[in-house]
Write a protein that holds these residues in place. Structure first.
Motif, PDB file in Angstrom:
ATOM      1  N   LYS A   1       8.192  40.849   6.711  1.00 52.88           N
ATOM      2  CA  LYS A   1       7.968  39.637   7.505  1.00 52.88           C
ATOM      3  C   LYS A   1       8.894  38.509   7.068  1.00 52.88           C
ATOM      4  CE  LYS A   1       4.305  37.010   6.748  1.00 52.88           C
ATOM      5  NZ  LYS A   1       2.927  36.463   6.759  1.00 52.88           N
ATOM      6  N   TYR A   2       9.197  38.476   5.767  1.00 49.73           N
ATOM      7  CA  TYR A   2      10.058  37.426   5.234  1.00 49.73           C
ATOM      8  C   TYR A   2      11.511  37.891   5.075  1.00 49.73           C
ATOM      9  CZ  TYR A   2       5.882  34.641   4.437  1.00 49.73           C
ATOM     10  OH  TYR A   2       4.724  33.910   4.621  1.00 49.73           O
ATOM     11  N   HIS A   3      11.901  38.881   5.886  1.00 49.29           N
ATOM     12  CA  HIS A   3      13.299  39.338   5.969  1.00 49.29           C
ATOM     13  C   HIS A   3      13.784  39.967   4.661  1.00 49.29           C
ATOM     14  CE1 HIS A   3      13.220  37.037   9.676  1.00 49.29           C
ATOM     15  NE2 HIS A   3      12.908  35.942   8.995  1.00 49.29           N
ATOM     16  N   GLY A   4      12.900  40.642   3.971  1.00 49.60           N
ATOM     17  CA  GLY A   4      13.273  41.278   2.716  1.00 49.60           C
ATOM     18  C   GLY A   4      14.143  42.513   2.922  1.00 49.60           C
ATOM     19  N   ARG A   5      15.024  42.734   1.965  1.00 49.69           N
ATOM     20  CA  ARG A   5      15.839  43.950   1.901  1.00 49.69           C
ATOM     21  C   ARG A   5      15.401  44.729   0.662  1.00 49.69           C
ATOM     22  NH1 ARG A   5      21.461  40.510   2.356  1.00 49.69           N
ATOM     23  NH2 ARG A   5      21.480  40.142   4.614  1.00 49.69           N
ATOM     24  N   PRO A   6      15.095  46.011   0.781  1.00 49.75           N
ATOM     25  CA  PRO A   6      14.620  46.754  -0.393  1.00 49.75           C
ATOM     26  C   PRO A   6      15.735  47.030  -1.395  1.00 49.75           C
ATOM     27  CG  PRO A   6      14.828  48.216   1.495  1.00 49.75           C
ATOM     28  CD  PRO A   6      15.079  46.821   2.006  1.00 49.75           C
ATOM     29  N   HIS A   7      15.360  47.066  -2.655  1.00 41.93           N
ATOM     30  CA  HIS A   7      16.253  47.565  -3.704  1.00 41.93           C
ATOM     31  C   HIS A   7      16.555  49.021  -3.377  1.00 41.93           C
ATOM     32  CE1 HIS A   7      17.717  48.910  -7.567  1.00 41.93           C
ATOM     33  NE2 HIS A   7      17.494  47.742  -8.139  1.00 41.93           N
ATOM     34  N   TRP A   8      17.823  49.396  -3.458  1.00 44.60           N
ATOM     35  CA  TRP A   8      18.229  50.750  -3.075  1.00 44.60           C
ATOM     36  C   TRP A   8      17.592  51.825  -3.948  1.00 44.60           C
ATOM     37  CZ3 TRP A   8      19.965  51.551   1.502  1.00 44.60           C
ATOM     38  CH2 TRP A   8      20.766  50.609   2.152  1.00 44.60           C
ATOM     39  N   GLY A   9      17.216  51.476  -5.162  1.00 45.28           N
ATOM     40  CA  GLY A   9      16.640  52.478  -6.051  1.00 45.28           C
ATOM     41  C   GLY A   9      15.124  52.452  -6.117  1.00 45.28           C
ATOM     42  N   LYS A  10      14.482  51.618  -5.289  1.00 47.04           N
ATOM     43  CA  LYS A  10      13.029  51.468  -5.349  1.00 47.04           C
ATOM     44  C   LYS A  10      12.382  51.980  -4.068  1.00 47.04           C
ATOM     45  CE  LYS A  10      13.938  49.463  -9.219  1.00 47.04           C
ATOM     46  NZ  LYS A  10      13.721  48.044  -9.517  1.00 47.04           N
TER      47      LYS A  10
ATOM     48  N   ILE B   1      11.173  40.344  -5.688  1.00 51.93           N
ATOM     49  CA  ILE B   1       9.771  40.510  -6.067  1.00 51.93           C
ATOM     50  C   ILE B   1       9.499  42.000  -6.190  1.00 51.93           C
ATOM     51  CG2 ILE B   1       7.366  40.089  -5.447  1.00 51.93           C
ATOM     52  CD1 ILE B   1       8.330  37.740  -3.744  1.00 51.93           C
ATOM     53  N   ALA B   2       8.945  42.397  -7.327  1.00 56.98           N
ATOM     54  CA  ALA B   2       8.646  43.802  -7.580  1.00 56.98           C
ATOM     55  C   ALA B   2       7.168  43.977  -7.885  1.00 56.98           C
ATOM     56  CB  ALA B   2       9.489  44.324  -8.745  1.00 56.98           C
ATOM     57  N   VAL B   3       6.583  45.022  -7.292  1.00 55.91           N
ATOM     58  CA  VAL B   3       5.205  45.406  -7.597  1.00 55.91           C
ATOM     59  C   VAL B   3       5.219  46.828  -8.142  1.00 55.91           C
ATOM     60  CG1 VAL B   3       4.163  43.859  -5.911  1.00 55.91           C
ATOM     61  CG2 VAL B   3       4.820  46.166  -5.214  1.00 55.91           C
TER      62      VAL B   3
ATOM     63  N   GLU C   1      10.435  47.131  -4.823  1.00 54.24           N
ATOM     64  CA  GLU C   1      11.050  45.822  -5.009  1.00 54.24           C
ATOM     65  C   GLU C   1      11.839  45.455  -3.758  1.00 54.24           C
ATOM     66  OE1 GLU C   1      13.558  43.366  -8.344  1.00 54.24           O
ATOM     67  OE2 GLU C   1      14.108  45.459  -8.025  1.00 54.24           O
ATOM     68  N   TYR C   2      11.606  44.251  -3.274  1.00 51.10           N
ATOM     69  CA  TYR C   2      12.351  43.726  -2.138  1.00 51.10           C
ATOM     70  C   TYR C   2      13.048  42.433  -2.541  1.00 51.10           C
ATOM     71  CZ  TYR C   2      11.011  46.699   1.840  1.00 51.10           C
ATOM     72  OH  TYR C   2      10.882  47.741   2.737  1.00 51.10           O
ATOM     73  N   HIS C   3      14.193  42.190  -1.895  1.00 53.13           N
ATOM     74  CA  HIS C   3      14.986  40.995  -2.137  1.00 53.13           C
ATOM     75  C   HIS C   3      14.854  40.085  -0.920  1.00 53.13           C
ATOM     76  CE1 HIS C   3      16.502  43.405  -5.383  1.00 53.13           C
ATOM     77  NE2 HIS C   3      17.057  44.272  -4.562  1.00 53.13           N
ATOM     78  N   LEU C   4      14.333  38.886  -1.120  1.00 52.03           N
ATOM     79  CA  LEU C   4      14.019  37.978  -0.024  1.00 52.03           C
ATOM     80  C   LEU C   4      14.884  36.724  -0.066  1.00 52.03           C
ATOM     81  CD1 LEU C   4      11.319  39.604  -0.888  1.00 52.03           C
ATOM     82  CD2 LEU C   4      10.142  37.917   0.501  1.00 52.03           C
ATOM     83  N   PRO C   5      15.159  36.115   1.107  1.00 52.62           N
ATOM     84  CA  PRO C   5      15.813  34.810   1.087  1.00 52.62           C
ATOM     85  C   PRO C   5      15.025  33.852   0.200  1.00 52.62           C
ATOM     86  CG  PRO C   5      15.675  35.647   3.328  1.00 52.62           C
ATOM     87  CD  PRO C   5      14.870  36.579   2.470  1.00 52.62           C
TER      88      PRO C   5
ATOM     89  N   GLU D   1       4.270  45.964   1.761  1.00 54.04           N
ATOM     90  CA  GLU D   1       5.598  46.077   2.370  1.00 54.04           C
ATOM     91  C   GLU D   1       5.732  45.260   3.664  1.00 54.04           C
ATOM     92  OE1 GLU D   1       9.060  49.415   2.840  1.00 54.04           O
ATOM     93  OE2 GLU D   1       7.020  50.022   3.369  1.00 54.04           O
ATOM     94  N   PRO D   2       4.708  45.207   4.542  1.00 57.04           N
ATOM     95  CA  PRO D   2       4.853  44.356   5.735  1.00 57.04           C
ATOM     96  C   PRO D   2       5.076  42.883   5.401  1.00 57.04           C
ATOM     97  CG  PRO D   2       3.048  45.919   6.029  1.00 57.04           C
ATOM     98  CD  PRO D   2       3.478  46.020   4.598  1.00 57.04           C
ATOM     99  N   ILE D   3       4.554  42.433   4.263  1.00 51.57           N
ATOM    100  CA  ILE D   3       4.804  41.046   3.849  1.00 51.57           C
ATOM    101  C   ILE D   3       6.276  40.876   3.485  1.00 51.57           C
ATOM    102  CG2 ILE D   3       4.167  39.217   2.227  1.00 51.57           C
ATOM    103  CD1 ILE D   3       1.459  40.630   1.889  1.00 51.57           C
ATOM    104  N   PHE D   4       6.804  41.829   2.719  1.00 55.10           N
ATOM    105  CA  PHE D   4       8.232  41.791   2.395  1.00 55.10           C
ATOM    106  C   PHE D   4       9.073  41.737   3.672  1.00 55.10           C
ATOM    107  CE2 PHE D   4       7.194  44.146  -1.738  1.00 55.10           C
ATOM    108  CZ  PHE D   4       7.431  43.042  -2.531  1.00 55.10           C
TER     109      PHE D   4
END
Length: 469
Positions: free
Chosen positions: A416-425, A393-395, A340-344, A411-414
């Motif tokens: 590319k859009y400046h995503g930050r990962p969930h610390w537990g994922k 967004i989570a897969v 899971e990544y957190h995106l703007p 993950e490269p898509i996450f």
């Protein structure tokens, strides 16, 4: 229209008929012990610890669950080697694995005090989220928001910035007004915005790296009831209108069913209506059915997609009216691994479309839904939501299937859009990448060093994150 329960029978029957036609890795592995010989040797002396999905494993020399603050202080000051706190084991990243001591707060639980004027309550850190709702309701309070799984402990959820959904609602750590922290030398620190304020900012999302959080003072609100509506909608319609839907509802999220063209859209809004529920189905049954459909029609993903899209259009809306703490979370018995990544927020829909295209083009075997949620910005040092309005967004992949290829593809898509990962994922980010995302990264490292100069609360994964040899 048909109910979701009847849909399962329809899907199974159609798939059976069609099937009669002719016919781990990522950086998260850092925390596991790679040598089979070493594992066998250590296993003779200790019991294994595994996380919920089974993707993380270690053989600690000691597993301890103190029942009081005094006992906890003794454990911390007397334990040899490293100590890693564990909650419910619902994280997929290697935050817990250690060969030394795993410490659980499972015997330090409960709501211990509350304030009727401020709607705040002090809760022991080992309390499961699912065990907070009823005691708070008895005191006239309710958590402001909750995630969709309530098995986590409060300390574990806060330590990893666990969140629910809602464009105007922050992650759980954003509702923390004070906490108690036991440091590496056994000292007990009380922290809030006025007292030990820097430690407070670091400890609200702490990765278990600063010490052991024992109590949390949580900002709540008067108890309330939610009307939850679940409906099946074409995914393009959801994506085209996601911002408007999020603004119109207190809570909004959706799950996309791969290879169907449809998503299940959930909204929650506060209501005074009496509790009630329409016909509904356990999500675990639905996930198992999607897996069966994938298995039976592996020879023809196109037919599988046709069946799914045709049948999902028939799903009736579900409505559940219940107390907030009963409506947010659902039991998850079907295990999986998750990224899971957190995106703007402004990039999230475009990123989701690219992820969908990538998965459906290259990974015919995927059946687990994707999840999309909204989270409000905050100012917490290591919060993935710090300084920006966010969509998550989570897969997922089924727990005993290889997740690495798909996660490496998305993950490269996450990123590319400046995503930050969930610390537990699961994720592959390294120290320098995290430092670029968090303006207070060095401040956190300095606080950690001052509280735990010997690295008692570290493990190999955290050492790599904080550049510690």
């Amino acid at each position: 229209m048909i109910s979701r329960r009847n849909l399962l029978g329809s899907l199974i029957g159609t798939a059976v008929g069609a099937s009669l036609s002719p016919t781990i890795s990522l950086a998260q592995e850092t925390g596991t012990m790679s040598s089979e010989k070493t594992l066998e040797k250590v296993a003779r002396k200790s019991l294994p610890w595994r996380n919920w999905s089974g993707s993380q494993e270690c053989f600690p020399q000691s597993r301890i669950a103190p029942k009081s603050l005094t006992e906890l202080q003794q454990v911390i000051t007397q334990a040899k080697g490293h100590i890693r706190p564990v909650g419910a084991g619902h994280s997929f990243s290697p935050l817990v694995p250690t060969q030394d001591t795993i410490l659980s707060l499972s015997r330090m639980t409960g709501v211990i005090s509350h304030n009727e004027t401020t709607n705040q309550a002090v809760i022991m850190a080992g309390t499961r989220l699912g065990d907070i709702g009823k005691p708070l309701a008895e005191r006239g309070q309710a958590m402001i928001n909750m995630p969709d799984i309530d098995e986590q402990t409060l300390a574990g959820a806060l330590g990893t910035a666990t969140h629910g959904t809602g464009a105007s609602l922050g992650c759980l750590s954003d509702f923390v007004e004070g906490l108690e922290l036991v440091t590496a030398n056994g000292e007990v620190l009380s922290c809030d915005r006025q007292t030990n304020s820097d430690i407070f900012q670091a400890a609200r999302v702490n990765l278990g790296a600063l010490g052991i959080v024992t109590q949390i003072r949580l900002q709540n609100m008067p108890k309330y009831r939610l009307r939850r509506e679940t409906s099946c909608v074409a995914i393009d319609d959801i994506l085209d209108n996601a911002e408007e839907i999020a603004k119109a509802n207190r809570n909004f999220e959706f799950y996309y069913i791969p290879f169907s063209g449809y998503g299940l859209m959930d909204t929650h809004n506060i209501t005074d209506e009496a509790p009630s529920v329409t016909d509904k189905i356990d999500q675990n049954d639905g996930t198992e059915t999607l897996k069966q459909l994938r298995d039976w029609l592996a020879w023809s993903p196109r037919i599988r997609e046709y069946i799914l899209s045709h049948e999902m259009q028939k799903i009736e809306k579900e409505v559940t009216i219940a107390n907030s703490w009963q409506n947010y979370a659902q039991e998850r018995n079907v295990r999986f691994n998750e990224m899971e990544y957190h995106l703007p927020r402004e990039y999230a829909v475009q990123a989701f479309r690219e992820i969908r295209d990538t998965v459906e083009k290259h990974f015919d075997e995927v059946f687990f839904p994707f999840e999309f949620r909204f989270v409000k910005s905050d100012d917490i040092w290591l919060s993935p939501f710090n300084g920006r309005e966010t969509c998550s967004i989570a897969v997922h992949r089924f727990y005993n299937e290889d997740y690495q290829a798909m996660f490496k593809a998305v993950e490269p898509i996450f990123k590319k859009y400046h995503g930050r990962p969930h610390w537990g994922k699961l994720n592959s980010m390294q120290s320098q990448e995290f430092a670029a995302h968090y303006s207070n990264w060095q401040n956190f490292k300095d606080i950690r060093q001052s509280l735990d100069p010997e690295g008692k609360f570290l493990n190999p994964y955290l050492k790599s994150l904080f550049d510690i040899a």
